[in-house]
Design an enzyme around this catalytic site. Sequence first.
Site, PDB file in Angstrom:
ATOM      1  N   PRO A 157     -59.002 -32.698  80.595  1.00 29.71           N
ATOM      2  CA  PRO A 157     -59.044 -32.564  81.488  1.00 29.71           C
ATOM      3  C   PRO A 157     -57.144 -32.374  81.108  1.00 29.71           C
ATOM      4  O   PRO A 157     -57.043 -33.665  80.705  1.00 29.71           O
ATOM      5  CB  PRO A 157     -59.006 -33.596  82.627  1.00 29.71           C
ATOM      6  CG  PRO A 157     -59.929 -34.242  81.668  1.00 29.71           C
ATOM      7  CD  PRO A 157     -60.215 -34.643  80.478  1.00 29.71           C
ATOM      8  N   PHE A 158     -56.421 -31.104  81.615  1.00 28.28           N
ATOM      9  CA  PHE A 158     -54.992 -31.001  81.809  1.00 28.28           C
ATOM     10  C   PHE A 158     -54.220 -31.012  82.726  1.00 28.28           C
ATOM     11  O   PHE A 158     -54.430 -30.184  83.049  1.00 28.28           O
ATOM     12  CB  PHE A 158     -54.584 -30.109  80.119  1.00 28.28           C
ATOM     13  CG  PHE A 158     -53.265 -30.610  79.757  1.00 28.28           C
ATOM     14  CD1 PHE A 158     -52.747 -30.613  79.004  1.00 28.28           C
ATOM     15  CD2 PHE A 158     -52.156 -28.875  81.303  1.00 28.28           C
ATOM     16  CE1 PHE A 158     -51.228 -30.877  78.824  1.00 28.28           C
ATOM     17  CE2 PHE A 158     -50.980 -29.722  80.493  1.00 28.28           C
ATOM     18  CZ  PHE A 158     -50.512 -30.069  79.606  1.00 28.28           C
ATOM     19  N   GLU A 229     -41.896 -33.476  88.972  1.00 25.81           N
ATOM     20  CA  GLU A 229     -41.611 -32.453  89.633  1.00 25.81           C
ATOM     21  C   GLU A 229     -42.341 -31.608  88.466  1.00 25.81           C
ATOM     22  O   GLU A 229     -43.023 -29.928  88.507  1.00 25.81           O
ATOM     23  CB  GLU A 229     -39.858 -31.454  88.325  1.00 25.81           C
ATOM     24  CG  GLU A 229     -38.870 -32.985  88.891  1.00 25.81           C
ATOM     25  CD  GLU A 229     -38.050 -32.233  88.272  1.00 25.81           C
ATOM     26  OE1 GLU A 229     -37.120 -31.465  88.397  1.00 25.81           O
ATOM     27  OE2 GLU A 229     -37.654 -33.074  87.104  1.00 25.81           O
ATOM     28  N   ALA A 241     -51.344 -43.592  90.094  1.00 26.24           N
ATOM     29  CA  ALA A 241     -50.174 -43.632  89.504  1.00 26.24           C
ATOM     30  C   ALA A 241     -49.308 -44.342  90.980  1.00 26.24           C
ATOM     31  O   ALA A 241     -49.994 -44.925  92.479  1.00 26.24           O
ATOM     32  CB  ALA A 241     -49.444 -42.136  89.517  1.00 26.24           C
ATOM     33  N   SER A 242     -47.823 -44.448  90.832  1.00 24.99           N
ATOM     34  CA  SER A 242     -47.000 -45.433  91.584  1.00 24.99           C
ATOM     35  C   SER A 242     -45.709 -44.368  91.810  1.00 24.99           C
ATOM     36  O   SER A 242     -45.405 -43.934  90.880  1.00 24.99           O
ATOM     37  CB  SER A 242     -46.978 -46.738  91.387  1.00 24.99           C
ATOM     38  OG  SER A 242     -45.332 -46.793  92.018  1.00 24.99           O
ATOM     39  N   VAL A 297     -61.244 -33.813  88.031  1.00 24.87           N
ATOM     40  CA  VAL A 297     -61.118 -35.005  90.002  1.00 24.87           C
ATOM     41  C   VAL A 297     -60.872 -33.182  90.614  1.00 24.87           C
ATOM     42  O   VAL A 297     -59.811 -32.680  89.638  1.00 24.87           O
ATOM     43  CB  VAL A 297     -59.677 -35.836  90.569  1.00 24.87           C
ATOM     44  CG1 VAL A 297     -59.302 -35.737  91.160  1.00 24.87           C
ATOM     45  CG2 VAL A 297     -60.475 -37.082  89.905  1.00 24.87           C
ATOM     46  N   TYR A 501     -39.292 -51.456  84.987  1.00 21.73           N
ATOM     47  CA  TYR A 501     -38.904 -50.454  83.787  1.00 21.73           C
ATOM     48  C   TYR A 501     -38.562 -51.375  82.760  1.00 21.73           C
ATOM     49  O   TYR A 501     -36.858 -51.077  82.809  1.00 21.73           O
ATOM     50  CB  TYR A 501     -38.762 -49.276  84.518  1.00 21.73           C
ATOM     51  CG  TYR A 501     -39.988 -48.323  84.466  1.00 21.73           C
ATOM     52  CD1 TYR A 501     -40.637 -47.546  84.486  1.00 21.73           C
ATOM     53  CD2 TYR A 501     -38.867 -46.959  83.719  1.00 21.73           C
ATOM     54  CE1 TYR A 501     -41.272 -46.336  83.747  1.00 21.73           C
ATOM     55  CE2 TYR A 501     -39.343 -46.117  82.541  1.00 21.73           C
ATOM     56  CZ  TYR A 501     -39.957 -45.876  83.302  1.00 21.73           C
ATOM     57  OH  TYR A 501     -40.392 -44.186  83.127  1.00 21.73           O
TER      58      TYR A 501
END
Length: 581
Positions: A157-158, A229, A241-242, A297, A501
């Site tokens: 999946p992409f 974006e 994700a966050s 998904v 990070y």
Amino acid sequence: PPILCSVLERGSGAGWNGWGYNDSKFIFNKKGQAEFTGKRYRLGGMVLPTFKEWIEKTFGASLEHKTTSRASLNVNDVPPPIVNEEFLQDLRATKISYSQDAEDRVFRAHGHCLHEIFVLREGMFKRIPDIVVWPVCHEDVVKIVELACKHNLCIIPFGGGTSVSSALECPEEEKRMIISLDTSQMNRILWIDEKNLTACVEAGIVGQDLEKQLAESGFCTGHEPDSMEFSSLGGWVATRASGMKKNIYGNIEDLVIHIKMVTPRGIVEKNCQVPRMSTGPDIHHFIMGSEGTLGVVTEVTIKIRPVPEYQKYGSVVFPNFERGVACLREVAKQRCAPASIRLVDNAQFQFGHALKPQVASIFTSFLDGLKKFYITKFKGFDPNILCVATLLFEGDREKVLQHEKQVYDIATKFGGLAAGEDNGQRGYMLTFVIAYLRDLGLDYYVIGESFETSVPWDRVLDLCRNVKERIVRECKEKGVQFAPLSTCRVTQTYDAGACVYFYFAFNYRGISDPIHVYEQIERAAREEILANGGSLSHHHGVGKLRKRWMKESISDVGLGMLRSVKEYVDPNNIFGNKNLL
């Protein structure tokens, strides 16, 4: 077909081997000054007078020493597709759009890890997808998965292609035809439920389009990762994700109400859309973080909120990083964190300063301002040690102003001084343009990467210091001739810890195999993170890049549980991207 425009709009330079939009990039002009092109960002069209000096000083780089990336894709370098004619015949009957074009296939053969971009600039991947398909709805995905099962093919999946974990790379040993299932045409909001404040959305929509379309009805999700974006809703779910405003809106696992996923065994979904269920282990948690190994998904029901009436940026300068971390800890303890609170170390502060354009207004130099106040207000603040927190408050105007006072009062206790809205706003704006810097660096022998972790509060300082020192030490040992940039920021806070990070970059002139050296250093940094009590990943995911540490991270039995789920849902490894396991 018109759907291919997504390929042409993205990519920097030649549109296929870098980050972001075609028209946006950092360049050195004829006068040797850095500038940022395009009109999409506030930095667009502006000259950055001190950036050249910063890059020379920081990396020992020189405009004389330039490398050139290949100007365009050489179709002869692209591995020929493996073709299954029976599958193609069946696919044509479905009327689903597809392409076997070399550029379309290469564009979906990678994410944005340094080594992937380096390969694109200098050579070619050994294995890429053999075909790209564009489903436009859930039913199309069901058909594609059924056909892949029928003909025993591989599906990857992409979504937005922003992965930084090698998740999109095709396993070299895969002999079956590889289908890149591009979800970009599944980008509609199917419904908005204003009573329950939920929206059902197709998984291929990218973050900025989702927010734009919801805003037309007065709503938002508030989920804003730095890649928003370009990254997709399905990608957020698949990688756990966050977003930077998670303090108010939550991480993806807090936002999701319902997920529909197509697997080789059939469709996984719950029977109703409710806020919480106690029906055994949560099947959503098998899907979130599954990284394309179990299925696709297709639709996600997500919480939405009315667009906040008021938004206010801010910033605080601290005498040093230790005080800044102590302040963030206290803010978390009192549970009064703004939508976003991020603390950058001194090296990142200097870096941000180097990106200051030659204009006034929002971009008035933070450092110049500091020097002005230095004698009176900022007595004892050393510009080479100080660090800065950027803040973003959102919500009801009165509450924001109250909230702001509370946070600044806490900051004062830790020696922090308010440093203005402009610097806060500028800090967040830079988040989106920094990704473009790597492409410029690569032109001048500078390679760099970012990576992240989550860590308990009492280990934050040790982990930051030790990882940065380890990077410097490894560079020296591996024969890197110039001192590296090794820097970090605390980006998200929780009751029990924080997300840290890191950026690291170095000048690789004089090194014969820079990517190998770079990968050894990155691996050492990850080992150091784990040794200091940090996690394998906070939000980037595992992919293929970090899977060697999965057993250590979740235990032998835990890994066995994941393998059993994979074995049941996808016994023939149709979703064979080899992530995680």
